[in-house]
Design a protein around this motif. Structure first.
Motif, PDB file in Angstrom:
ATOM      1  N   UNK A 203       0.828  -1.210   0.000  1.00 46.90           N
ATOM      2  CA  UNK A 203       0.000   0.000   0.000  1.00 46.90           C
ATOM      3  C   UNK A 203       0.864   1.263   0.000  1.00 46.90           C
ATOM      4  N   UNK A 204       1.949   1.233   0.781  1.00 45.26           N
ATOM      5  CA  UNK A 204       2.860   2.386   0.802  1.00 45.26           C
ATOM      6  C   UNK A 204       3.437   2.654  -0.580  1.00 45.26           C
ATOM      7  N   UNK A 205       3.899   1.591  -1.225  1.00 44.47           N
ATOM      8  CA  UNK A 205       4.509   1.752  -2.555  1.00 44.47           C
ATOM      9  C   UNK A 205       3.479   2.283  -3.546  1.00 44.47           C
ATOM     10  N   UNK A 234       5.079  -8.378  -1.150  1.00 51.00           N
ATOM     11  CA  UNK A 234       4.889  -6.935  -1.371  1.00 51.00           C
ATOM     12  C   UNK A 234       5.018  -6.607  -2.856  1.00 51.00           C
ATOM     13  N   UNK A 235       6.068  -7.121  -3.478  1.00 54.36           N
ATOM     14  CA  UNK A 235       6.298  -6.815  -4.904  1.00 54.36           C
ATOM     15  C   UNK A 235       5.167  -7.333  -5.779  1.00 54.36           C
ATOM     16  N   UNK A 236       4.559  -8.445  -5.372  1.00 61.01           N
ATOM     17  CA  UNK A 236       3.463  -8.993  -6.149  1.00 61.01           C
ATOM     18  C   UNK A 236       2.163  -8.230  -6.018  1.00 61.01           C
ATOM     19  N   UNK A 237       2.099  -7.307  -5.060  1.00 53.44           N
ATOM     20  CA  UNK A 237       0.857  -6.560  -4.816  1.00 53.44           C
ATOM     21  C   UNK A 237       0.945  -5.095  -5.200  1.00 53.44           C
ATOM     22  N   UNK A 238       2.045  -4.700  -5.850  1.00 60.35           N
ATOM     23  CA  UNK A 238       2.174  -3.302  -6.252  1.00 60.35           C
ATOM     24  C   UNK A 238       1.872  -3.154  -7.742  1.00 60.35           C
TER      25      UNK A 238
END
Length: 283
Positions: A203-205, A234-238
């Motif tokens: 979410x931050x990214x 994280x990388x998979x959700x940005x």
């Protein structure tokens, strides 16, 4: 948890002890920078809420300044870790970066265009209180579903105590060690913390698209929040584009990171005051 005046007295004792170590006294101190967890209006030195204080809406800089007779500057503790990173650490040379701290709570400091971002009410960058689960676990802020309620020390302990029925002698290190050893209950608790943390980082990214994310704090001594599977999640959700995602780095500071941030913040304020005095004198 302390009364504001009680905490001010303790800080005064520590300041005196530190000054004596370098052969100085309180009168030689030009400024005192303090980082405190919670929601802080830094320009006013006003603490709306902190888990360290037993009162809300405290003119904390004034309380300390009057008791110590030293100019005092107060900000959110995670903001001051970001200041430390910008001044002394991995944030040097970066104009846009985010620091996430994970200890007894979850904090965040943001630099945008070489300036720390605080929001209009001092409520900006409250990463730990972003919501990751509707009507979820109870957070110490009083709301439910906050990221902190799944990731922070007290959250891991709460889940472990509920699962085991052991309400005495339970510590975070014990939970983490049990998870590493393959205990299914402890591993479930820690894995969920990792999944929630990955969601929060994504979410931050997606919101800020920073150059760099720095993970700091005592919890960085354990790998459960920066394991490769967490960062990959994280990388998979940005948002995906043909450009590398922000770099995520771990800075395993000791507890002096907070002090360095407070010192850097106070130094900035002392310099601002000196420049203002020069302008007034010249005028």
């Amino acid at each position: 948890v302390f009364a504001p005046a009680e905490l001010a007295a303790i800080l005064g004792e520590q300041l005196d002890a530190l000054a004596r170590k370098v052969g100085r006294g309180r009168a030689d101190v030009s400024g005192f920078g303090i980082g405190i967890a919670g929601i802080v209006d830094a320009p006013r030195g006003f603490v709306h809420w902190s888990p360290s204080l037993d009162a809300r809406n405290v003119e904390f800089a004034d309380v300390i300044g009057r008791q110590l007779s030293v100019p005092t500057y107060v900000d959110n503790d995670a903001n001051l870790v970001a200041v430390a990173e910008k001044t002394f650490g991995l944030g040097q040379g970066h104009s846009d970066f985010i620091v996430v701290t994970i200890e007894s709570g979850v904090g965040m400091g943001i630099y945008i265009g070489d300036e720390i971002y605080r929001g209009t009410r001092g409520c900006g960058a409250e990463f730990g209180h972003t919501k990751v689960h509707l009507d979820g676990a109870l957070c110490r802020c009083g709301q439910r579903g906050c990221l902190e309620a799944y990731v922070a020390d007290y959250a891991l302990l709460r889940e472990a105590m509920i699962a085991s029925g052991d309400h005495a002698g339970m510590v975070v290190d014990k939970v983490l060690s049990a998870a590493e050893a393959g205990d299914p209950v402890a591993k479930s608790i820690v894995d969920r913390a990792g999944r929630m943390f990955a969601m929060g980082l994504a979410n931050l990214v997606n919101i800020f698209d920073p150059e760099l994310i720095i993970l700091a704090g005592e919890q960085m001594l354990s790998s459960h929040l920066y394991a490769e599977e967490v960062i990959e999640a994280m990388r998979g959700s940005i948002v995906q584009i043909d450009k590398a995602p922000p770099e995520v780095v771990i800075h395993k500071w000791d507890n002096l990171m907070w002090a360095r941030g407070g010192a850097a913040y106070a130094l900035d304020k002392v310099q601002e005051r000196a420049l203002a005095d020069m302008v007034d004198y010249a005028g």
